[in-house]
Design a protein around this motif. Structure first.
Motif, PDB file in Angstrom:
ATOM      1  N   LYS A  55     -57.736  -5.276   8.290  1.00  0.00           N
ATOM      2  CA  LYS A  55     -58.025  -3.913   7.566  1.00  0.00           C
ATOM      3  C   LYS A  55     -58.608  -4.159   6.150  1.00  0.00           C
ATOM      4  O   LYS A  55     -59.119  -3.585   5.325  1.00  0.00           O
ATOM      5  N   LYS A  57     -59.916  -6.967   5.137  1.00  0.00           N
ATOM      6  CA  LYS A  57     -61.162  -7.801   5.212  1.00  0.00           C
ATOM      7  C   LYS A  57     -60.823  -9.504   4.794  1.00  0.00           C
ATOM      8  O   LYS A  57     -61.558 -10.229   4.475  1.00  0.00           O
ATOM      9  N   HIS A  65     -64.287  -5.065  14.690  1.00  0.00           N
ATOM     10  CA  HIS A  65     -63.435  -4.731  13.280  1.00  0.00           C
ATOM     11  C   HIS A  65     -64.268  -5.757  12.179  1.00  0.00           C
ATOM     12  O   HIS A  65     -63.460  -5.414  11.216  1.00  0.00           O
ATOM     13  N   TYR A  71     -69.216  -7.505   7.115  1.00  0.00           N
ATOM     14  CA  TYR A  71     -68.447  -7.454   5.790  1.00  0.00           C
ATOM     15  C   TYR A  71     -69.387  -7.631   4.613  1.00  0.00           C
ATOM     16  O   TYR A  71     -69.265  -6.939   3.720  1.00  0.00           O
ATOM     17  N   GLU A  74     -71.130  -4.190   3.994  1.00  0.00           N
ATOM     18  CA  GLU A  74     -70.309  -3.367   3.520  1.00  0.00           C
ATOM     19  C   GLU A  74     -70.325  -3.369   1.960  1.00  0.00           C
ATOM     20  O   GLU A  74     -70.263  -2.447   1.186  1.00  0.00           O
ATOM     21  N   GLN A  85     -64.903   0.612  -0.932  1.00  0.00           N
ATOM     22  CA  GLN A  85     -64.607   0.254   0.417  1.00  0.00           C
ATOM     23  C   GLN A  85     -65.740   1.085   1.422  1.00  0.00           C
ATOM     24  O   GLN A  85     -66.184   2.252   0.934  1.00  0.00           O
ATOM     25  N   VAL A  87     -67.270   1.479   5.515  1.00  0.00           N
ATOM     26  CA  VAL A  87     -67.184   1.121   7.045  1.00  0.00           C
ATOM     27  C   VAL A  87     -68.741   1.516   7.453  1.00  0.00           C
ATOM     28  O   VAL A  87     -69.469   2.435   6.985  1.00  0.00           O
ATOM     29  N   SER A 102     -61.851  12.056  10.652  1.00  0.00           N
ATOM     30  CA  SER A 102     -60.724  11.317   9.976  1.00  0.00           C
ATOM     31  C   SER A 102     -59.852  12.270   9.298  1.00  0.00           C
ATOM     32  O   SER A 102     -58.587  11.945   8.789  1.00  0.00           O
ATOM     33  N   HIS A 252     -59.465   5.428   2.311  1.00  0.00           N
ATOM     34  CA  HIS A 252     -60.229   4.504   3.138  1.00  0.00           C
ATOM     35  C   HIS A 252     -59.556   4.083   4.392  1.00  0.00           C
ATOM     36  O   HIS A 252     -60.167   4.041   5.235  1.00  0.00           O
ATOM     37  N   LYS A 256     -60.893   4.286   8.090  1.00  0.00           N
ATOM     38  CA  LYS A 256     -61.011   3.114   8.715  1.00  0.00           C
ATOM     39  C   LYS A 256     -59.996   2.902  10.193  1.00  0.00           C
ATOM     40  O   LYS A 256     -60.745   2.455  11.201  1.00  0.00           O
ATOM     41  N   HIS A 259     -62.042   5.258  12.471  1.00  0.00           N
ATOM     42  CA  HIS A 259     -63.267   4.362  12.851  1.00  0.00           C
ATOM     43  C   HIS A 259     -62.892   3.221  14.082  1.00  0.00           C
ATOM     44  O   HIS A 259     -63.586   3.097  14.895  1.00  0.00           O
TER      45      HIS A 259
END
Length: 424
Positions: A55, A57, A65, A71, A74, A85, A87, A102, A252, A256, A259
């Motif tokens: 979560k 990173k 994930h 990464y 992002e 942050q 996604v 969400s 976030h 996430k 997501h």
């Protein structure tokens, strides 16, 4: 360096190929980052598997994930838009849907500008309604109307700058202030601005007051920025992808986790394509912008044009708001490569369609931000609750400029106009 043969280490060649011990040396650097494709991610031990956290990173657990490739994309997108942050999702529309799913629950309400991207309105009228989530449409050019539409059930307000297709530019800071005064989440579809025309997390342009870049004490920010990376970040008209960017850690995490539960992911090669395109994005955005202004100026002088809809042009709906947000220094503002023209009502839909068909360099197609110029006629009456008072009567045609020569595109507009929209 000595290399030992491993050809006899396993009983069968297939096993040897799969479990070959060679590991390339580290330290490789090149202009483009590496591409990591994975569903399964290895753990050295069971204990490591149980301790790893995805979560924040800090590690990798499963391809869905995150990988080094996603990464990296992002983080670069956060730098572009000023968020903390991010996604990634498979499309711009998926980004809009992820935001809604969400933060909204049964019994909640979402407010949407009447000139919003059509599929976002369709999402509210379809799936969200089926989930017991209601919606209202508000006039984005009238902040007081936003306030009037807010009810005790309202939880989320969508913003767009400019509006889809009709290109009117709202008073975005004032709309955000009204959301803030009511404690409502506000989410911006930032595909047009793209992190270049203005900063969604620093609408007052006071980031210089805070060395961290988080904005000064008076900073005004949206809560969420949704971005169709399909457009300018990709730039090739060949990638579908979206992003959802925030600055608040708790918000976030909520996004996430949703997501993750929805199983949303993007292909490594698509992420690679966007990463490769990002360094040229600012140059391309400016080129699209310059071409669009040249074409818009040509249209403004044509008798077939009842109204020019380009936020950077004086007299266009919301032009002063664009100036305030995007052009703090005269002549410095950006306005993307998108504009619309209201064709005089003396020409019927069939004539306008024939004009679009008669263009040779402009292709008929949705989306924008790619190298090829596009054109689409729209029926505004079917897309709005009522005819907007700031729009003149006529048939709207939207143009997306590519990277062709502006001179050649104008010649194309001229020949099609002479053939199908000739003023007698």
């Amino acid at each position: 360096m000595q290399y030992e043969s491993s050809q006899n280490a396993f009983g069968h060649i297939t096993t040897g190929l799969i479990h070959h011990p060679y590991v390339p040396p580290g330290g490789f650097e090149a202009p483009q980052p590496g591409v990591f494709k994975a569903s399964t991610v290895y753990f050295p031990t069971v204990a490591a598997m149980r301790q790893r956290e995805w979560k924040d990173k800090s590690a990798y657990t499963y391809g869905l994930h995150g990988t080094p490739t996603t990464y990296l994309l992002e983080e670069r997108l956060c730098a572009l838009e000023g968020g903390l942050q991010c996604v990634l999702v498979p499309s711009g529309l998926a980004a809009l849907a992820l935001v809604a799913l969400s933060v909204l629950n049964t019994g909640d309400e979402v407010l949407i500008p009447d000139n919003a991207y059509g599929p976002n309105k369709a999402l509210a009228e379809g799936e969200l309604r089926h989930f017991g989530i209601s919606h209202r449409f508000y006039d984005p050019m009238d902040p007081a109307d936003l306030s009037r539409q807010i009810t005790p059930q309202t939880r989320l307000v969508w913003l767009e700058a400019p509006g889809s297709v009709s290109m009117e530019f709202p008073d975005l800071p004032e709309l955000v202030r009204r959301c803030r005064s009511q404690g409502l989440l506000c989410a911006l579809d930032n595909t047009w601005g793209a992190g270049l025309a203005f900063k969604p997390f620093d609408l007052l342009n006071d980031a210089q007051m805070d060395p961290s870049g988080a904005g000064g004490q008076g900073s005004l920010s949206v809560d969420i920025s949704a971005h169709a990376l399909t457009k300018y970040p990709s730039g090739g008209g060949d990638v579908l992808m979206g992003s959802v960017i925030t600055r608040d850690a708790a918000l976030h995490l909520k996004i996430k986790l949703c997501h993750m539960r929805l199983g949303l992911g993007v292909a490594a090669n698509d992420a690679e394509t966007v990463l490769r395109s990002l360094p040229s994005m600012n140059l391309r955005y400016q080129a699209h912008d310059q071409t669009a202004r040249a074409l818009a100026a040509w249209w403004q002088a044509q008798p077939q044009c009842a109204q020019l809809l380009h936020p950077a042009f004086e007299g266009a709906p919301g032009h002063p708001h664009w100036q305030t947000l995007c052009e703090r220094i005269p002549g410095s503002g950006l306005a993307a490569g998108l504009f619309s023209v209201m064709i005089d009502p003396r020409f019927n839909q069939a004539q306008v369609d024939a004009f679009c068909d008669g263009l040779k360099l402009f292709k008929i197609g949705y989306s924008w931000g790619g190298p090829v110029s596009l054109v689409v006629p729209y029926d505004i009456a079917s897309m709005r609750q009522k005819w907007p008072k700031h729009l003149k009567q006529g048939t709207l045609v939207r143009f997306s400029t590519g990277l062709e020569s502006a001179h050649d595109l104008i010649l194309d507009l001229h020949q099609a106009s002479q053939a199908h929209l000739l003023v007698r």
